[in-house]
Design a protein around this motif. Structure first.
Motif, PDB file in Angstrom:
ATOM      1  N   MET B 338      31.849  17.576  27.746  1.00  0.00           N
ATOM      2  CA  MET B 338      32.648  16.440  28.215  1.00  0.00           C
ATOM      3  C   MET B 338      32.737  15.409  27.102  1.00  0.00           C
ATOM      4  O   MET B 338      31.721  15.051  26.497  1.00  0.00           O
ATOM      5  CB  MET B 338      31.985  15.796  29.421  1.00  0.00           C
ATOM      6  N   ALA B 339      33.938  14.938  26.844  1.00  0.00           N
ATOM      7  CA  ALA B 339      34.137  13.869  25.862  1.00  0.00           C
ATOM      8  C   ALA B 339      34.259  12.563  26.633  1.00  0.00           C
ATOM      9  O   ALA B 339      35.214  12.369  27.387  1.00  0.00           O
ATOM     10  CB  ALA B 339      35.398  14.146  25.061  1.00  0.00           C
ATOM     11  N   LEU B 340      33.262  11.710  26.459  1.00  0.00           N
ATOM     12  CA  LEU B 340      33.203  10.452  27.220  1.00  0.00           C
ATOM     13  C   LEU B 340      33.457   9.296  26.266  1.00  0.00           C
ATOM     14  O   LEU B 340      32.593   8.949  25.458  1.00  0.00           O
ATOM     15  CB  LEU B 340      31.830  10.304  27.865  1.00  0.00           C
ATOM     16  N   GLY B 341      34.640   8.737  26.340  1.00  0.00           N
ATOM     17  CA  GLY B 341      35.014   7.683  25.391  1.00  0.00           C
ATOM     18  C   GLY B 341      34.588   6.310  25.843  1.00  0.00           C
ATOM     19  O   GLY B 341      33.766   6.162  26.765  1.00  0.00           O
ATOM     20  N   ASN B 342      35.113   5.308  25.162  1.00  0.00           N
ATOM     21  CA  ASN B 342      34.891   3.898  25.518  1.00  0.00           C
ATOM     22  C   ASN B 342      33.454   3.462  25.317  1.00  0.00           C
ATOM     23  O   ASN B 342      32.714   3.200  26.264  1.00  0.00           O
ATOM     24  CB  ASN B 342      35.306   3.649  26.980  1.00  0.00           C
ATOM     25  N   MET B 343      33.037   3.394  24.058  1.00  0.00           N
ATOM     26  CA  MET B 343      31.672   2.941  23.755  1.00  0.00           C
ATOM     27  C   MET B 343      31.628   1.457  23.438  1.00  0.00           C
ATOM     28  O   MET B 343      30.599   0.936  23.016  1.00  0.00           O
ATOM     29  CB  MET B 343      31.149   3.697  22.538  1.00  0.00           C
ATOM     30  N   GLY B 344      32.760   0.792  23.545  1.00  0.00           N
ATOM     31  CA  GLY B 344      32.798  -0.645  23.271  1.00  0.00           C
ATOM     32  C   GLY B 344      32.523  -0.976  21.816  1.00  0.00           C
ATOM     33  O   GLY B 344      32.094  -2.086  21.502  1.00  0.00           O
ATOM     34  N   GLY B 345      32.764  -0.019  20.924  1.00  0.00           N
ATOM     35  CA  GLY B 345      32.638  -0.280  19.486  1.00  0.00           C
ATOM     36  C   GLY B 345      31.206  -0.288  18.969  1.00  0.00           C
ATOM     37  O   GLY B 345      30.986  -0.456  17.779  1.00  0.00           O
ATOM     38  N   SER B 346      30.218  -0.109  19.851  1.00  0.00           N
ATOM     39  CA  SER B 346      28.831  -0.170  19.369  1.00  0.00           C
ATOM     40  C   SER B 346      28.359   1.210  18.918  1.00  0.00           C
ATOM     41  O   SER B 346      28.726   2.221  19.510  1.00  0.00           O
ATOM     42  CB  SER B 346      27.929  -0.686  20.477  1.00  0.00           C
ATOM     43  N   ASP B 347      27.530   1.222  17.865  1.00  0.00           N
ATOM     44  CA  ASP B 347      26.985   2.479  17.367  1.00  0.00           C
ATOM     45  C   ASP B 347      25.605   2.707  17.962  1.00  0.00           C
ATOM     46  O   ASP B 347      24.814   1.777  18.082  1.00  0.00           O
ATOM     47  CB  ASP B 347      26.880   2.429  15.834  1.00  0.00           C
ATOM     48  N   LEU B 348      25.340   3.949  18.293  1.00  0.00           N
ATOM     49  CA  LEU B 348      24.023   4.282  18.846  1.00  0.00           C
ATOM     50  C   LEU B 348      23.107   4.772  17.731  1.00  0.00           C
ATOM     51  O   LEU B 348      23.565   5.147  16.651  1.00  0.00           O
ATOM     52  CB  LEU B 348      24.170   5.380  19.899  1.00  0.00           C
ATOM     53  N   PHE B 349      21.830   4.795  18.016  1.00  0.00           N
ATOM     54  CA  PHE B 349      20.809   5.362  17.134  1.00  0.00           C
ATOM     55  C   PHE B 349      20.803   4.734  15.752  1.00  0.00           C
ATOM     56  O   PHE B 349      20.635   5.424  14.748  1.00  0.00           O
ATOM     57  CB  PHE B 349      20.986   6.880  17.008  1.00  0.00           C
ATOM     58  N   GLU B 350      21.031   3.421  15.678  1.00  0.00           N
ATOM     59  CA  GLU B 350      21.005   2.739  14.374  1.00  0.00           C
ATOM     60  C   GLU B 350      19.568   2.332  14.037  1.00  0.00           C
ATOM     61  O   GLU B 350      18.944   1.585  14.790  1.00  0.00           O
ATOM     62  CB  GLU B 350      21.894   1.497  14.417  1.00  0.00           C
ATOM     63  N   PRO B 351      19.033   2.820  12.936  1.00  0.00           N
ATOM     64  CA  PRO B 351      17.652   2.461  12.581  1.00  0.00           C
ATOM     65  C   PRO B 351      17.587   1.028  12.058  1.00  0.00           C
ATOM     66  O   PRO B 351      18.609   0.456  11.671  1.00  0.00           O
ATOM     67  CB  PRO B 351      17.320   3.456  11.466  1.00  0.00           C
ATOM     68  N   PRO B 352      16.389   0.433  12.033  1.00  0.00           N
ATOM     69  CA  PRO B 352      16.291  -0.939  11.518  1.00  0.00           C
ATOM     70  C   PRO B 352      16.511  -0.976  10.011  1.00  0.00           C
ATOM     71  O   PRO B 352      16.332   0.033   9.322  1.00  0.00           O
ATOM     72  CB  PRO B 352      14.857  -1.339  11.866  1.00  0.00           C
ATOM     73  N   SER B 353      16.882  -2.133   9.525  1.00  0.00           N
ATOM     74  CA  SER B 353      17.086  -2.308   8.084  1.00  0.00           C
ATOM     75  C   SER B 353      15.747  -2.200   7.358  1.00  0.00           C
ATOM     76  O   SER B 353      14.692  -2.417   7.953  1.00  0.00           O
ATOM     77  CB  SER B 353      17.705  -3.684   7.856  1.00  0.00           C
ATOM     78  N   TYR B 354      15.807  -1.896   6.070  1.00  0.00           N
ATOM     79  CA  TYR B 354      14.568  -1.818   5.280  1.00  0.00           C
ATOM     80  C   TYR B 354      13.913  -3.199   5.132  1.00  0.00           C
ATOM     81  O   TYR B 354      12.781  -3.305   4.673  1.00  0.00           O
ATOM     82  CB  TYR B 354      14.845  -1.224   3.892  1.00  0.00           C
ATOM     83  N   ARG B 355      14.637  -4.245   5.524  1.00  0.00           N
ATOM     84  CA  ARG B 355      14.061  -5.587   5.418  1.00  0.00           C
ATOM     85  C   ARG B 355      13.144  -5.893   6.607  1.00  0.00           C
ATOM     86  O   ARG B 355      12.424  -6.854   6.591  1.00  0.00           O
ATOM     87  CB  ARG B 355      15.163  -6.645   5.372  1.00  0.00           C
ATOM     88  N   LYS B 356      13.248  -5.067   7.673  1.00  0.00           N
ATOM     89  CA  LYS B 356      12.440  -5.334   8.871  1.00  0.00           C
ATOM     90  C   LYS B 356      11.319  -4.300   8.974  1.00  0.00           C
ATOM     91  O   LYS B 356      11.487  -3.166   8.523  1.00  0.00           O
ATOM     92  CB  LYS B 356      13.327  -5.256  10.115  1.00  0.00           C
ATOM     93  N   PRO B 357      10.212  -4.671   9.601  1.00  0.00           N
ATOM     94  CA  PRO B 357       9.085  -3.740   9.697  1.00  0.00           C
ATOM     95  C   PRO B 357       9.481  -2.445  10.403  1.00  0.00           C
ATOM     96  O   PRO B 357      10.249  -2.478  11.375  1.00  0.00           O
ATOM     97  CB  PRO B 357       8.051  -4.503  10.524  1.00  0.00           C
ATOM     98  N   ALA B 358       8.959  -1.323   9.918  1.00  0.00           N
ATOM     99  CA  ALA B 358       9.329  -0.018  10.499  1.00  0.00           C
ATOM    100  C   ALA B 358       8.908   0.073  11.962  1.00  0.00           C
ATOM    101  O   ALA B 358       9.566   0.743  12.759  1.00  0.00           O
ATOM    102  CB  ALA B 358       8.677   1.093   9.684  1.00  0.00           C
TER     103      ALA B 358
END
Lengths: 190, 394
Positions: B338-358
């Motif tokens: 099933m292709a479920l659209g409409n994510m409201g432009g947000s990306d999932l599974f984004e890891p934290p930046s290297y500037r923030k603690p792991a």
């Protein structure tokens, strides 16, 4: 003037031919759908002896019901492949009786916990459900095809070309068994 | 008053910033005197040079303080509250923290010479314009230098931050997914060729798909991919689809291929039919479903075995719930995608930046929620089919 007459005649002939071609296509589609039903019914018939064999071990007091199902299965088996509308209608009636018989068998099985929990019976029942879903799907395809053919034959000028296209008697619908048309328990679908 | 520990290399970098400021001051003074001979040119050059030179030196000093690696004691004092993961994930996060600090150190080390170099390049570029017919003014110089500084930082950070991002996903997401059952994460490999062949989506040019959650869920093989399809490029780029492609293998005996796509209007549907192929239109009894969707199948009976009246009703309710927009479906034998659209432009599974603690709680919680939300979508897909919904929940 003559030109206009010829144009009208040509348009009518072309129109009748297109209608004729549509009826032939729909007749073939009905034949295809009918063979699809036979495939699914054949699978159902192949499954029934297994179900009866398992049930016999527990339902010693229900021999009449088991014998009825075996007889209806034989009747249904003999009628597979029939193309005559009357024979098709009889086949559908027999199959609906068989469905009702199997429904009774599974209802009786509910009263026998050992049979109900028998691993072979559980698997056979799941397979039967799958086959029944496919029979229902084949029935829907067949009925949709019959509706399209009936529309093409019964709407003017369909009556004029139906006989030419080899459609004498219109094939019957395959009605769902009466117990399938009853009220639905919503809890099963939530 | 506690004594602040020294930052290694900070003195050298500060000296470099001051030297850069001096170069800028001299360059501006020279440029002004060259452009406007006489007292006016001298005064403008000296004051503007001193002013901008000081600004550059100040900005350089600020950048040095920002980029210079902090001593360990200070870093520990400033650490925000962290998520308390289990032992195994804790070990992974500790390793990632080491990798993150190393990434940060390498980026800063690279930025220390890349930023000044790019600023110098920008100043030289600005100077070169002074010999042309339309010399850039002092305001442009600031712009040139800002762009140079940004370019230098991007040059230093881009590849290393990407590598850290990838490493974080590879190490953390599989363990977070495992917390939901027999699930894992891997880089996505969407079946684009099948999407194209069965025309599940309108025509697209480019695809972005990074993450896939896969494994056994409610007793069925499951795969969920975050997918973005675009058409065109630059200003003409438009998103064709942004959402989830959730695939589950149903406990059924289906055969052939069935495609369910939103109705594409009279001409769109006609064009689809004229294209031909093994899939033929499937006419269904539900008028609401027929109006909203077009169905094509290679096996008319199998298509109807899946698209039961109950399935169609749930499909319409699912589309009407407003969470995903009008879904599309591709069924190949027992595999329902099933292709479920409409994510409201947000990306999932984004890891934290290297500037923030792991091990930052916020990022871990967000990733955990992302996985939970895609599994909710999987539940909705599974529940469409009567046989599948009877499977026990994990």
């Amino acid at each position: 003037m003559n030109g206009i007459v010829w144009i009208v005649i040509a348009v009518a002939v072309v129109g009748l031919y297109v209608w004729y071609a549509a009826i032939v296509k729909r007749k073939n589609r009905v034949a295809e759908a009918l063979s699809g039903i036979d495939v699914q019914l054949s699978q159902r018939h192949e499954l029934i002896p297994n179900i009866l064999a398992i049930a016999k071990r527990y339902l010693a007091h229900e021999q009449t019901l088991l014998a009825d199902i075996a007889r209806l299965r034989t009747t249904g088996q003999e009628r597979l492949g029939s193309a005559d509308p009357k024979a098709i209608a009889e086949k559908f009636t027999a199959e609906n009786q068989l469905t009702a018989g199997l429904g009774r068998l599974f209802a009786v099985a509910e009263g026998y916990p050992e049979l109900k929990s028998d691993a072979l019976m559980v698997r056979a029942q799941a397979t039967y459900q799958e086959v029944e879903t496919n029979v229902a799907a084949a029935r829907r395809f067949y009925n949709a095809s019959v509706t399209a053919l009936r529309n093409a034959c019964q709407i003017f000028p369909g009556q004029l070309v139906a006989a030419l296209a080899g459609v004498g008697h219109l094939p019957p619908f395959f009605e769902a068994p009466a117990e399938h048309r009853g009220p639905v328990n919503a809890a099963d679908h939530l | 008053m506690s004594e602040r520990p020294a930052r290694p290399g900070a003195a050298t970098a500060l000296f470099g910033a001051l030297a850069l400021g001096a170069v800028v001051a001299v360059a501006i003074a020279w440029s002004s005197i060259h452009k406007t001979p006489g007292l006016e040119g001298w005064l403008t050059g000296i004051f503007a040079g001193l002013f901008l030179g000081l600004m550059v030196a100040g900005a350089g000093a600020w950048a040095v303080m920002l980029l210079a690696p902090r001593p360990a004691r200070r870093a520990a004092e400033q650490e925000p509250a962290t998520y308390q993961p289990d032992d195994e994930l804790g070990r992974v996060l500790a390793e990632l923290e080491v990798a993150r600090l190393d990434t940060q150190r390498r980026i800063n080390a690279g930025a220390v010479w890349r930023i000044p170099l790019c600023i110098l390049g920008a100043v030289l570029l600005w100077l070169a314009t002074q010999f042309g017919d339309d010399p850039a003014d002092v305001g442009d110089l600031l712009m040139f230098m800002g762009a140079g500084a940004f370019g230098g930082y991007f040059w230093a950070a881009s590849a290393l931050s990407q590598a850290y991002r990838r490493l974080y996903k590879e190490r953390v997401l599989p363990r977070l997914a495992a917390g939901f059952g027999a699930l894992a994460w891997r880089p996505a490999q969407p079946p684009l060729e099948e999407f194209r062949r069965h025309r599940l989506f309108p025509d697209w040019d480019a695809c972005e798909a990074e993450d896939e959650i896969f494994g056994d869920y409610r007793g069925m093989p499951l795969s969920i991919i975050e997918l973005k399809l675009t058409k065109g490029s630059g200003k003409n780029e438009r998103t064709v689809f942004h959402g989830l492609a959730a695939a589950v293998s149903l406990p059924r005996g289906l055969r052939g291929t069935t495609v369910v796509v939103p109705d594409r209007g009279m001409f769109g549907n006609l064009a689809e039919r004229l294209r031909g192929g093994p899939c033929q239109p499937v006419r269904l009894e539900d008028p609401a479903f027929e109006k909203a969707y077009e169905v094509y199948g290679s096996d008319q009976v199998s298509a109807r075995a899946l698209l039961t009246p109950a399935f169609m009703e749930r499909f319409l309710a699912f589309a009407g719930a407003g969470h995903f927009g009008a879904p599309a479906a591709l069924v190949q034998d027992n595999r329902l995608l099933m292709a479920l659209g409409n994510m409201g432009g947000s990306d999932l599974f984004e890891p934290p930046s290297y500037r923030k603690p792991a091990a930052g709680r916020e990022a871990l919680t967000r990733l955990h929620e992302d996985i939970a939300s895609v599994l909710k979508a999987a539940d909705a897909v599974i529940d469409l089919d009567q046989a599948a919904r009877l499977q026990p929940r994990a």
